[in-house]
Design a protein around this motif. Sequence first.
Motif, PDB file in Angstrom:
ATOM      1  N   ASP B 153      -6.534  -3.302  28.807  1.00 58.34           N
ATOM      2  CA  ASP B 153      -6.399  -2.044  29.519  1.00 58.34           C
ATOM      3  C   ASP B 153      -5.277  -1.236  28.883  1.00 58.34           C
ATOM      4  O   ASP B 153      -5.164  -0.053  29.120  1.00 58.34           O
ATOM      5  CB  ASP B 153      -6.210  -2.249  31.021  1.00 58.34           C
ATOM      6  N   SER B 154      -4.479  -1.881  28.034  1.00 59.47           N
ATOM      7  CA  SER B 154      -3.410  -1.134  27.389  1.00 59.47           C
ATOM      8  C   SER B 154      -3.962  -0.188  26.332  1.00 59.47           C
ATOM      9  O   SER B 154      -4.697  -0.586  25.431  1.00 59.47           O
ATOM     10  CB  SER B 154      -2.428  -2.107  26.756  1.00 59.47           C
ATOM     11  N   ALA B 155      -3.609   1.073  26.457  1.00 60.93           N
ATOM     12  CA  ALA B 155      -4.133   2.078  25.534  1.00 60.93           C
ATOM     13  C   ALA B 155      -3.577   1.886  24.128  1.00 60.93           C
ATOM     14  O   ALA B 155      -4.286   2.107  23.146  1.00 60.93           O
ATOM     15  CB  ALA B 155      -3.799   3.477  26.045  1.00 60.93           C
ATOM     16  N   SER B 156      -2.340   1.466  24.011  1.00 61.18           N
ATOM     17  CA  SER B 156      -1.758   1.324  22.678  1.00 61.18           C
ATOM     18  C   SER B 156      -2.500   0.245  21.893  1.00 61.18           C
ATOM     19  O   SER B 156      -2.719   0.371  20.687  1.00 61.18           O
ATOM     20  CB  SER B 156      -0.276   0.980  22.776  1.00 61.18           C
ATOM     21  N   LEU B 183     -10.594  13.410  13.009  1.00 64.26           N
ATOM     22  CA  LEU B 183     -10.840  13.574  14.451  1.00 64.26           C
ATOM     23  C   LEU B 183      -9.625  14.209  15.122  1.00 64.26           C
ATOM     24  O   LEU B 183      -8.486  13.989  14.709  1.00 64.26           O
ATOM     25  CB  LEU B 183     -11.093  12.211  15.095  1.00 64.26           C
ATOM     26  N   THR B 184      -9.895  14.961  16.149  1.00 67.35           N
ATOM     27  CA  THR B 184      -8.791  15.502  16.941  1.00 67.35           C
ATOM     28  C   THR B 184      -8.267  14.419  17.877  1.00 67.35           C
ATOM     29  O   THR B 184      -8.925  13.408  18.108  1.00 67.35           O
ATOM     30  CB  THR B 184      -9.259  16.686  17.789  1.00 67.35           C
ATOM     31  N   HIS B 185      -7.084  14.651  18.408  1.00 67.99           N
ATOM     32  CA  HIS B 185      -6.529  13.689  19.356  1.00 67.99           C
ATOM     33  C   HIS B 185      -7.459  13.528  20.550  1.00 67.99           C
ATOM     34  O   HIS B 185      -7.614  12.436  21.099  1.00 67.99           O
ATOM     35  CB  HIS B 185      -5.148  14.160  19.824  1.00 67.99           C
ATOM     36  N   GLU B 186      -8.047  14.612  20.943  1.00 66.79           N
ATOM     37  CA  GLU B 186      -8.993  14.560  22.055  1.00 66.79           C
ATOM     38  C   GLU B 186     -10.120  13.581  21.752  1.00 66.79           C
ATOM     39  O   GLU B 186     -10.478  12.739  22.573  1.00 66.79           O
ATOM     40  CB  GLU B 186      -9.585  15.961  22.277  1.00 66.79           C
ATOM     41  N   GLU B 187     -10.662  13.676  20.535  1.00 66.92           N
ATOM     42  CA  GLU B 187     -11.764  12.794  20.178  1.00 66.92           C
ATOM     43  C   GLU B 187     -11.310  11.348  20.056  1.00 66.92           C
ATOM     44  O   GLU B 187     -12.027  10.419  20.437  1.00 66.92           O
ATOM     45  CB  GLU B 187     -12.402  13.269  18.870  1.00 66.92           C
ATOM     46  N   SER B 200      -1.525  11.561  21.859  1.00 70.46           N
ATOM     47  CA  SER B 200      -0.387  12.231  21.235  1.00 70.46           C
ATOM     48  C   SER B 200       0.869  11.382  21.369  1.00 70.46           C
ATOM     49  O   SER B 200       1.559  11.104  20.392  1.00 70.46           O
ATOM     50  CB  SER B 200      -0.148  13.591  21.905  1.00 70.46           C
ATOM     51  N   ARG B 201       1.143  10.964  22.581  1.00 66.91           N
ATOM     52  CA  ARG B 201       2.358  10.187  22.829  1.00 66.91           C
ATOM     53  C   ARG B 201       2.348   8.871  22.064  1.00 66.91           C
ATOM     54  O   ARG B 201       3.361   8.464  21.478  1.00 66.91           O
ATOM     55  CB  ARG B 201       2.505   9.930  24.325  1.00 66.91           C
ATOM     56  N   LEU B 202       1.209   8.200  22.049  1.00 68.44           N
ATOM     57  CA  LEU B 202       1.145   6.915  21.354  1.00 68.44           C
ATOM     58  C   LEU B 202       1.368   7.091  19.866  1.00 68.44           C
ATOM     59  O   LEU B 202       2.136   6.343  19.240  1.00 68.44           O
ATOM     60  CB  LEU B 202      -0.207   6.254  21.606  1.00 68.44           C
ATOM     61  N   LEU B 203       0.715   8.098  19.284  1.00 69.45           N
ATOM     62  CA  LEU B 203       0.887   8.313  17.849  1.00 69.45           C
ATOM     63  C   LEU B 203       2.344   8.642  17.547  1.00 69.45           C
ATOM     64  O   LEU B 203       2.914   8.156  16.563  1.00 69.45           O
ATOM     65  CB  LEU B 203      -0.041   9.446  17.378  1.00 69.45           C
ATOM     66  N   ALA B 204       2.947   9.481  18.405  1.00 65.73           N
ATOM     67  CA  ALA B 204       4.363   9.793  18.210  1.00 65.73           C
ATOM     68  C   ALA B 204       5.191   8.509  18.247  1.00 65.73           C
ATOM     69  O   ALA B 204       6.087   8.311  17.425  1.00 65.73           O
ATOM     70  CB  ALA B 204       4.832  10.765  19.299  1.00 65.73           C
ATOM     71  N   GLY B 205       4.872   7.651  19.190  1.00 70.92           N
ATOM     72  CA  GLY B 205       5.586   6.388  19.278  1.00 70.92           C
ATOM     73  C   GLY B 205       5.404   5.537  18.041  1.00 70.92           C
ATOM     74  O   GLY B 205       6.361   4.970  17.509  1.00 70.92           O
ATOM     75  N   PHE B 206       4.191   5.467  17.542  1.00 72.10           N
ATOM     76  CA  PHE B 206       3.914   4.698  16.328  1.00 72.10           C
ATOM     77  C   PHE B 206       4.730   5.229  15.160  1.00 72.10           C
ATOM     78  O   PHE B 206       5.268   4.465  14.357  1.00 72.10           O
ATOM     79  CB  PHE B 206       2.424   4.746  15.995  1.00 72.10           C
ATOM     80  N   LYS B 208       7.531   6.796  15.336  1.00 69.59           N
ATOM     81  CA  LYS B 208       8.943   6.470  15.569  1.00 69.59           C
ATOM     82  C   LYS B 208       9.238   5.023  15.169  1.00 69.59           C
ATOM     83  O   LYS B 208      10.324   4.700  14.703  1.00 69.59           O
ATOM     84  CB  LYS B 208       9.279   6.710  17.043  1.00 69.59           C
ATOM     85  N   GLN B 209       8.243   4.169  15.330  1.00 70.70           N
ATOM     86  CA  GLN B 209       8.436   2.765  14.958  1.00 70.70           C
ATOM     87  C   GLN B 209       8.057   2.505  13.498  1.00 70.70           C
ATOM     88  O   GLN B 209       7.948   1.364  13.082  1.00 70.70           O
ATOM     89  CB  GLN B 209       7.575   1.865  15.854  1.00 70.70           C
ATOM     90  N   HIS B 210       7.756   3.578  12.770  1.00 74.31           N
ATOM     91  CA  HIS B 210       7.380   3.477  11.356  1.00 74.31           C
ATOM     92  C   HIS B 210       6.129   2.625  11.154  1.00 74.31           C
ATOM     93  O   HIS B 210       5.998   1.960  10.118  1.00 74.31           O
ATOM     94  CB  HIS B 210       8.547   2.916  10.525  1.00 74.31           C
ATOM     95  N   LEU B 211       5.258   2.603  12.159  1.00 75.05           N
ATOM     96  CA  LEU B 211       3.988   1.917  11.972  1.00 75.05           C
ATOM     97  C   LEU B 211       3.020   2.800  11.205  1.00 75.05           C
ATOM     98  O   LEU B 211       2.139   2.298  10.505  1.00 75.05           O
ATOM     99  CB  LEU B 211       3.391   1.549  13.334  1.00 75.05           C
ATOM    100  N   ILE B 212       3.170   4.113  11.358  1.00 71.24           N
ATOM    101  CA  ILE B 212       2.317   5.044  10.625  1.00 71.24           C
ATOM    102  C   ILE B 212       3.156   6.221  10.146  1.00 71.24           C
ATOM    103  O   ILE B 212       4.236   6.494  10.672  1.00 71.24           O
ATOM    104  CB  ILE B 212       1.173   5.587  11.506  1.00 71.24           C
ATOM    105  N   GLN B 213       2.641   6.891   9.111  1.00 69.42           N
ATOM    106  CA  GLN B 213       3.211   8.161   8.687  1.00 69.42           C
ATOM    107  C   GLN B 213       2.060   9.135   8.556  1.00 69.42           C
ATOM    108  O   GLN B 213       0.942   8.752   8.240  1.00 69.42           O
ATOM    109  CB  GLN B 213       3.905   8.027   7.329  1.00 69.42           C
TER     110      GLN B 213
END
Lengths: 233, 233
Positions: B153-156, B183-187, B200-206, B208-213
């Motif tokens: 159930d966790s979105a991340s 794809l857009t964030h919506e999609e 949006s928030r999850l990607l921002a978090g990722f 911040k943790q340098h999981l993605i650029q």
Amino acid sequence: MATQTVNHAQKLALVDKTFFDLPPAIADALEQAALTTSYPTGAVLFAEAQASRGVFIVRRGRVKLSICGSDGRTLILRIVNAGCPLGVAAVVSGRQYEATAETQEPSEISFLRHSDLLRLMRLHGELALWVTQHIAQDYAATCREIRDLILSDSASEKLARLLVGWLDQNTTSKYPTQVKLALTHEEIGQMIGSSRETVSRLLAGFKKQHLIQQSGSTLVIPDRLALESLITA
Amino acid sequence: MATQTVNHAQKLALVDKTFFDLPPAIADALEQAALTTSYPTGAVLFAEAQASRGVFIVRRGRVKLSICGSDGRTLILRIVNAGCPLGVAAVVSGRQYEATAETQEPSEISFLRHSDLLRLMRLHGELALWVTQHIAQDYAATCREIRDLILSDSASEKLARLLVGWLDQNTTSKYPTQVKLALTHEEIGQMIGSSRETVSRLLAGFKKQHLIQQSGSTLVIPDRLALESLITA
DNA sequence: AGCGATGTGTGATCCCCATCACCGGCCGGT
DNA sequence: ACCGGCCGGTGATGGGGATCACACATCGCT
């Protein structure tokens, strides 16, 4: 797990009920190749991610089809009755089983090996078509399952949907407003993707609103429309 | 919606790529019966719950397969590329389409009528088998989709799973740690069953943790293992 | 440039439901 | 009858994410 093989007379009695939509010649050929055995409650016919060995056909009893996540949570896809073939998609595509099949009550199940099914399919075009249509049916059912799980994050909506779904299967019965409750709250929770406790609470709420009544293991749904009004709320 | 028919030379050039796993004779027969047209972005090939008219085969472009609930929420099942047949299950079982197919970019799509497909299937056993296996494949994909949606159930976790799934499709590319974000964030939210904002928030978090650029529309995933550690957490 | 449409970032709030904890009931076994 | 397992009810708590409400960027269009 298999405890006992049924005799030939019993087999023949089952033929027309199970393969009623197939030409007799093909049904006979299937009977010849199939091995029918009795299973107790809780027997696992096959498990998710196992390599496919063959198809199982429910002759008598009920079988639970479920998939489970790595964290141990379980989702029950559906509970099938007599006449339903299981594992067909896995066999024809040579993949692993996509779900776990477990008997819900003592059941008689026919098994048909991978190679025998493919051989018979090549022999009888009609059988190949029958198989294809069954897979398409399973596909459609799975899509509907997704819809029901997604389109409502509200648990009460999903529960209401499940209940009216049970009513729809009951058109044959003498009491079209009653359902035999053969599942535990835990299992109901696994069908709608929520916890046992919320199922308890929701059912209690439904009773309080007189949407359902319960006496023993039979549910009475006096006002189907009232339940349906919870859906698409 | 259909804007233009491609000429015969183009058709022939596409044959082997699309039907590569079919005998040439059957591929030819399909070509004869099929009608190939170009669609703009956003064209709806067929919609959920429509009666099935025939199958669509993607020749070029990308098509979004989605199902939607009565409240308007949408779940994207998957995005298919060239070579994939759509609506096969609905046609062979004579049911309605179970999903909605919409072009994501200008695409060329072949259409094969209900009756033509069934006729050719009866004629060529190989084709019937091909169809059956494709349906079985779709069934398996749908089951996996359910697993991915349920088991977390966790979105991340679901987002992480989606990203590594994209990486897996990228083995052909020169840059195996990069993904084109089409794809857009919506999609994306519609693919993992959550809202645009949480994506949006999850990607921002990722980030911040340098999981993605992210640079422009390309995502760089420097450490695939770090992402995978979010799964089954 | 100016403007709408569309996509994105982020804060504040709120509510549903998972989870933990505990209790009482029912049944089957020895 | 005693116990141990499963099942069912119910309270308390907390958190994850949906939702609302903005502001800002980007892009195509006339």
